[in-house]
Design a protein around this motif. Structure first.
Motif, PDB file in Angstrom:
ATOM      1  N   UNK A  24     -21.302   6.191  10.370  1.00 49.70           N
ATOM      2  CA  UNK A  24     -20.649   5.920  11.654  1.00 49.70           C
ATOM      3  C   UNK A  24     -19.501   4.925  11.474  1.00 49.70           C
ATOM      4  N   UNK A  25     -19.708   3.923  10.645  1.00 47.29           N
ATOM      5  CA  UNK A  25     -18.668   2.920  10.405  1.00 47.29           C
ATOM      6  C   UNK A  25     -17.435   3.542   9.754  1.00 47.29           C
ATOM      7  N   UNK A  26     -17.644   4.388   8.733  1.00 44.36           N
ATOM      8  CA  UNK A  26     -16.511   5.036   8.068  1.00 44.36           C
ATOM      9  C   UNK A  26     -15.738   5.918   9.035  1.00 44.36           C
ATOM     10  N   UNK A  27     -16.434   6.608   9.903  1.00 45.97           N
ATOM     11  CA  UNK A  27     -15.768   7.445  10.895  1.00 45.97           C
ATOM     12  C   UNK A  27     -14.877   6.594  11.795  1.00 45.97           C
ATOM     13  N   UNK A  28     -15.392   5.472  12.250  1.00 47.01           N
ATOM     14  CA  UNK A  28     -14.616   4.590  13.118  1.00 47.01           C
ATOM     15  C   UNK A  28     -13.441   3.962  12.370  1.00 47.01           C
ATOM     16  N   UNK A  29     -13.661   3.560  11.121  1.00 48.90           N
ATOM     17  CA  UNK A  29     -12.579   2.972  10.328  1.00 48.90           C
ATOM     18  C   UNK A  29     -11.448   3.977  10.130  1.00 48.90           C
ATOM     19  N   UNK A  30     -11.804   5.205   9.849  1.00 44.82           N
ATOM     20  CA  UNK A  30     -10.779   6.245   9.657  1.00 44.82           C
ATOM     21  C   UNK A  30     -10.026   6.525  10.950  1.00 44.82           C
ATOM     22  N   UNK A  31     -10.717   6.530  12.091  1.00 38.55           N
ATOM     23  CA  UNK A  31     -10.049   6.700  13.378  1.00 38.55           C
ATOM     24  C   UNK A  31      -9.087   5.543  13.659  1.00 38.55           C
ATOM     25  N   UNK A  32      -9.415   4.354  13.135  1.00 42.22           N
ATOM     26  CA  UNK A  32      -8.567   3.180  13.316  1.00 42.22           C
ATOM     27  C   UNK A  32      -7.391   3.170  12.349  1.00 42.22           C
ATOM     28  N   UNK A  33      -7.327   4.172  11.444  1.00 41.49           N
ATOM     29  CA  UNK A  33      -6.183   4.278  10.547  1.00 41.49           C
ATOM     30  C   UNK A  33      -6.397   3.766   9.129  1.00 41.49           C
TER      31      UNK A  33
END
Length: 91
Positions: A77-86
């Motif tokens: 979940x963290x990696x998904x959010x980090x990638x969405x943040x750029x």
């Protein structure tokens, strides 16, 4: 923690995200991101999500967090959010 010390190419691709979590945290630090992962024993005992990831700073304007019952769920979940943040996390 200066420079790439050749660690990234030695990762065993057959293992899960939990095996590279510390490398992810180190990489985030190199990008100027403050990050941590923690486990809460009381939550684990209550069968609640016990793992928490938190990050702030760096290229992201806002802090972010993720929770999971396992480190794998939390970090996915963290990696998904980090990638969405750029942030293009190389794992």
């Amino acid at each position: 923690m200066t420079g790439n010390q050749g660690r990234w190419s030695k990762i065993d691709q057959d293992n899960g995200i939990e095996d590279v979590t510390l490398l992810i945290l180190e990489w985030l630090g190199e990008q100027g991101v403050n990050a941590m992962i923690r486990v809460d024993a009381e939550s684990a005992a209550d069968n609640a999500p016990a793992w928490t990831f938190a990050a702030s700073g760096g290229p992201s304007e806002h802090g972010m967090g993720a929770d999971g019952r396992t480190v794998q769920q939390c970090m996915s979940a963290a990696l998904s959010q980090l990638r969405k943040a750029g942030l293009s996390v190389p794992f």
